[in-house]
Design a protein around this motif. Structure first.
Motif, PDB file in Angstrom:
ATOM      1  N   ARG A 134       0.802  -1.165  -0.024  1.00 54.81           N
ATOM      2  CA  ARG A 134       0.089   0.032   0.022  1.00 54.81           C
ATOM      3  C   ARG A 134       0.830   1.269  -0.080  1.00 54.81           C
ATOM      4  NH1 ARG A 134      -5.411  -0.997   3.740  1.00 54.81           N
ATOM      5  NH2 ARG A 134      -6.027  -2.551   2.249  1.00 54.81           N
ATOM      6  N   ARG A 183      -5.472   7.821  -0.367  1.00 55.29           N
ATOM      7  CA  ARG A 183      -6.467   7.053   0.749  1.00 55.29           C
ATOM      8  C   ARG A 183      -7.334   6.351  -0.110  1.00 55.29           C
ATOM      9  NH1 ARG A 183      -5.830  10.872   4.826  1.00 55.29           N
ATOM     10  NH2 ARG A 183      -3.857  10.705   5.133  1.00 55.29           N
ATOM     11  N   GLY A 202      -4.161   3.785   1.269  1.00 59.42           N
ATOM     12  CA  GLY A 202      -3.057   4.243   1.968  1.00 59.42           C
ATOM     13  C   GLY A 202      -2.402   5.660   1.553  1.00 59.42           C
TER      14      GLY A 202
END
Lengths: 670, 316
Positions: free
Chosen positions: A328, A501, A506
């Motif tokens: 991520r 995100r 992430g």
């Protein structure tokens, strides 16, 4: 209420279209239209920025009773949409400000004024759309309004050809996107994005959707080999529209790709990353090589857009690969790099195109081989254009470097990927990226050097004067933003965190809290960069050096004729031209890629004719892909021509036959 | 206290590279002269040249623009900043985190960009020839350099030069990839510093000039700055190669004594580097311009090969 504000802005822009038609002919009509567009763009920019930074966690959405009755028009403003609205409206505002001055030179006003706000509105609509129907409608609206702008000067034969090719490629792209949404929605016809998101897709279907999305969005963005229309159409439009098309509309295409592949399609496979990455690498190098061969300033810039789209797609491909393997943070880094480059490119490409527009309105020339020495007549334009050139060549301390640096950092994490295919491909793509960055620098030394430096190559270049204050302000704003985004990149990276995100789950570590405004993508021991400090260091040591030398040594300046090893030739023809500057690179790369051939015709001894140098270049993609395709279509049309003059009975029997065939297919299918 | 010491080390480095770079150029010139059985000028001649040039008037071409006058300062400042970020006698310099190895390469790229523009400013054919050839060479040398950086970064797990140098100083063993990177780096360094066989810093023969053609119109203090920048760049590359591939004696924190040992080691390495360069330059003939891309293409391929090996396995 940012979403409502955005929608009102679009409504007002559509109102300006009507106003543009009404007052376009009056003397101040142009200023009023562009002034109003500027105001609306600034408001929309503010609302989008507010939605992106002041994110409240709640994503506003709205259904309006428009479009297909049982679906309605869905709109939604998530962080991804807000970011792209920031890009669209910032570019829109700059182009409008520029056009307040530049629009006065326009000869075909009524062909530009009504379509310009419509174009702006359509790009906003694409980004806000939250169902397939609204999306495709806005997409087509965007294509057609920009096509109308490309055709503004339709008496020029080249422009007609550009417009025709653009229309063809745009229709093809929309067709591909139509199929994408058809596949995504499935047989039930769930066209709202929320419903599509909830569906799962088989790997085969996902691969098909990716391929079609690459065709649809890629043809608008200018991915090689679908880029052919772009270098013809972008320069054909008036310069502020060129800036919008190259700087902003290609970004809307990138948005479409991200929306479809990252958001709607669901989890990716690593093969998708590999495909996107490879295409991006090829696009980047091909784009810059094409650009190096040009001597038309605006066409060079348009080809260069192709290169930058390649860089963006390299970032997106890396993101897909990392996301497929569940890395991520790495995915967030790669996506941040790609989106940062989206932002940067919209700034410097708009800047360069409006700069080219200023040159065009001052001299009436786009051919660099007839320009030169403009730095004397147009010093401010030259400075702004120079900043754009440094930024686009990915040189520190400006913004282009930061996004490329982030992409390199993402590449350096990739040995952790488990798949062999990616491990072999990524270093090769890294080489292509490094190559394209170095070639870009050569390309912009050529663009700036031939256009602005040296001695004027024509009387128009000699008599060029500085452009109007509005244009200069627009350039100053864009150049200032290029510098700012370069020396304090941490703020841009932080602003992108909500987007990453949303898409990869992430985000990069927060950068604003790092001491001295450095950026640290992963860990301080791994890599860090501080644009501000580099900028300050260079500025301080340069001024220290200048001060010390002027104070302690000599400060006298004498002017004299150029030295040139003792043989200065007064004729400006003896200078390097655009094609002679590119000659070494043409010999190194062009012989392979473009089949470049040089032939020198020397006159026999005693003859009084001049020696001539002929250079032939082939466009490999046009020759191998488009020319045969065009030939095949022509051939088929010729054959089908017999169907044109039949009796009504024949036609009716064809209809019947077609009906029976379709029914049979359906019967076998079920 | 630590901050002050770090600041002193950083400041000393900035001053040292600036003061020593003409001497390095002088030593290389002297050795080349001796190797061709000439007596040669004193090793301090570059300082005298610089002082002479600084005191002279600048003669500007009639149509030179502001850019032409700004570029020498910019080029000098950029290369000086780059040179002060390379670990010379001590790793872990105070400001080394402000630009990693990729940024360092790009800084040199900025300097070249502006110098190439300056070459085109006056509008002479020599300026154009120099700029266009320089950019052709750079279009291969820069990606080769980036691939070398990739190799180093993959071995060290960092692009931070101080960190890499520190790690290499503590020993990473003999590696195939680093061997390839060293060969490629030497090739790139020779091209970047306009040395024989790529270019000849001493030539004024029209058809062979690259760097010299670009700066042909410069005079007085402007020329002094450009010459100083060229010396700095040579010192930068030798220091870079030394701190990566011969990191012995490199000081990593810990007091004056260690720093002094590092300084002595660095001076020795500079001398050896300069001597090797002089020997190499006298033993080889200059290439045709269009042979250069083949050599640099080989460097690029070596860099790519080294990177690929590391992508395949960390062990190479």
């Amino acid at each position: 209420m940012p979403l409502t504000a955005e929608l009102w802005c679009i409504a007002v822009l559509l109102g300006i279209v009507a106003a543009g038609v009404a007052i376009g002919r009056s003397p101040s009509g142009s200023r009023l239209t562009y002034g109003a567009s500027l105001l609306v763009s600034v408001v929309a920019f503010g609302a989008a920025l507010d939605a992106l930074i002041g994110i409240s966690g709640r994503v506003p959405s709205l259904v309006l009773p428009l479009g297909i009755p049982w679906i309605g028009a869905h709109f939604r403003l998530d962080p991804l949409a807000s970011f792209f609205l920031v890009v669209v409206n910032l570019g829109g505002a700059a182009a409008s400000l520029y056009a307040i001055g530049y629009g006065e030179h326009e000869t075909a006003r009524m062909r530009v004024l009504p379509f310009y706000p419509a174009f702006l509105a359509s790009m906003n609509l694409v980004v806000l759309a939250d169902d397939a129907y609204t999306f495709l409608f806005s997409w087509e609206f965007m294509s057609l309004s920009s096509w109308a702008l490309v055709m503004a000067h339709h008496r020029d034969r080249d422009n007609t050809r550009a417009g025709y090719l653009y229309l063809l490629m745009a229709s093809f792209g929309t067709l591909a996107l139509l199929l994408v949404f058809g596949l995504l929605a499935g047989p039930d016809g769930a066209y709202a994005f929320a419903a599509i998101r909830a569906d799962a897709h088989t790997p085969l279907l996902a691969a098909l959707i990716l391929a079609l999305a690459l065709l649809g969005a890629g043809s608008k963005a200018g991915l090689v080999p679908l880029h052919v229309w772009l270098p013809l159409a972008h320069p054909a439009a008036p310069s502020h529209v060129s800036a919008l098309m190259s700087g902003v509309m290609t970004k809307v295409a990138v948005y479409a790709f991200i929306r479809i592949v990252f958001d709607l399609l669901g989890p990716p496979s690593w093969g998708m990353g590999l495909a996107v990455l490879t295409l991006g690498g090829i696009t980047a190098v091909m784009g810059v090589l094409y650009a190096l061969m040009q001597h038309d300033l605006k066409r060079l810039l348009a080809y260069h857009t192709v290169e930058n789209i390649g860089i963006i797609f390299i970032g997106l491909g890396l993101t897909l690969a990392f996301r497929a393997d569940g890395m991520r943070l790495a995915a967030a880094l790669a996506l941040t790099a790609a989106l940062f480059h989206v932002f940067n490119h919209s700034l410097f490409k708009s800047l360069l195109f409006v700069g080219a527009g200023a040159v065009l309105s001052a001299t009436g020339e786009r051919d660099m081989d007839k320009l030169g020495g403009l730095i004397h007549g147009m010093p401010r334009t030259a400075l702004a254009f120079l900043i754009g050139c440094v930024a686009i060549s990915a040189l520190p301390p400006l913004n282009g470097f930061v996004s490329e640096w982030l992409t390199f950092q993402a590449i350096l994490i990739s040995p952790a990927l488990p798949q062999w295919g990616l491990r072999i491909a990524i270093p090769a793509v890294g080489t292509l990226l490094a190559l394209s960055a170095a070639l870009a620098a050569a390309c912009f030394v050529k663009a700036f050097g031939i256009t602005f430096l040296g001695r004027p190559r024509s009387p128009v270049a000699e008599g060029a004067h500085e452009t109007d204050p509005f244009s200069l302000q627009a350039m100053a704003v864009l150049a200032g933003l290029c510098v700012l985004a370069g020396i304090v990149p941490g703020f841009v990276i932080d602003a992108l965190a909500p987007v990453t995100r949303l898409l990869v789950g992430g985000a990069m570590p927060a950068q604003a809290s790092v001491p001295f405004l450095s950026i640290i993508p992963i860990a301080a021991s791994r890599s860090s960069y501080n644009g501000l400090l580099v900028f300050v260091f260079i500025a301080v040591s340069a001024s220290l050096g200048a001060y010390a030398i002027h104070r302690l040594a000599s400060r006298a300046v004498r002017r004299g004729p150029a030295w040139d090893c003792g043989f200065p030739d007064p004729s400006p023809v003896t200078q390097y031209t655009a094609s002679s500057f590119a000659q070494p690179i043409r010999r190194v790369f062009g012989t392979v890629v473009f089949g470049a051939r040089e032939r020198v015709e020397m006159p026999p001894p005693g003859a009084m004719v001049a020696a001539r140098l002929h250079v032939t270049l082939r466009d490999p993609i046009w020759d191998t892909l488009y020319a045969p395709l065009g030939g095949a279509v022509g051939f088929a049309a010729e054959r089908l021509n017999v169907l044109q003059f039949l009796t009504i009975r024949r036609y009716l029997s064809f209809v019947l036959l077609a009906l029976i065939l379709l029914l049979m297919v359906l019967a076998i299918w079920k | 206290m630590e901050v002050i010491q770090a600041l002193i080390v950083q400041g000393a480095q900035m001053a040292l590279v600036l003061l020593l770079s003409p001497l390095l150029t002088g030593i290389v010139r002297k050795l080349k002269a001796r190797l061709t059985r000439r007596r040669g000028t004193s090793v301090f001649q570059p300082y005298r040249d610089l002082l002479r040039l600084l005191r002279k008037d600048v003669v500007l071409a009639e149509n030179a623009s502001w850019l032409f006058r700004v570029v020498p300062y910019l080029v000098f400042a950029t290369i000086w900043v780059a040179a002060s970020l390379v670990p010379t006698f001590a790793a872990g310099l105070m400001f080394s985190w402000s630009a990693d190895l990729i940024a360092l390469i790009a800084l040199l790229g900025s300097a070249r960009f502006f110098l190439a523009l300056a070459g085109m400013d006056v509008g002479t054919s020599f300026g154009g020839i120099g700029s266009s050839r320089e950019m052709m060479i750079a279009s291969l040398a820069e990606p080769a350099m980036i691939m070398i950086v990739f190799t180093l970064a993959l071995v060290a797990g960092s692009t931070q030069l101080s960190y890499i140098a520190g790690l290499f100083a503590s020993g990473v063993g003999l590696r195939v990839s680093l061997g390839l990177a060293l060969i490629a780096l030497v090739m790139v360094a020779i091209a970047e510093n306009s040395r024989i066989p790529v270019d000849n810093p001493a030539t004024h023969l029209e058809l062979t000039m690259v760097h010299e053609a670009m700066v042909l119109e410069y005079s007085g203090r402007h020329l002094a700055l450009i010459e100083l920048a060229a010396s700095l760049k040579l010192l930068l590359y030798i220091s870079l190669i030394a701190c990566l591939f011969a990191p012995w004696g490199l000081a990593r924190g810990g007091g004056l004594a260690v720093d002094l040992i590092g300084l002595a080691a660095w001076l020795v390495k500079l001398g050896i580097g300069g001597a090797l360069l002089a020997i190499f330059e006298t033993s080889i003939a200059k290439m045709r311009v269009f042979r250069v891309p083949e050599v640099l293409g080989a460097a690029l391929m070596l860099g790519l090969l080294a990177t690929l090996l590391l992508f395949v396995s960390k062990g190479f």
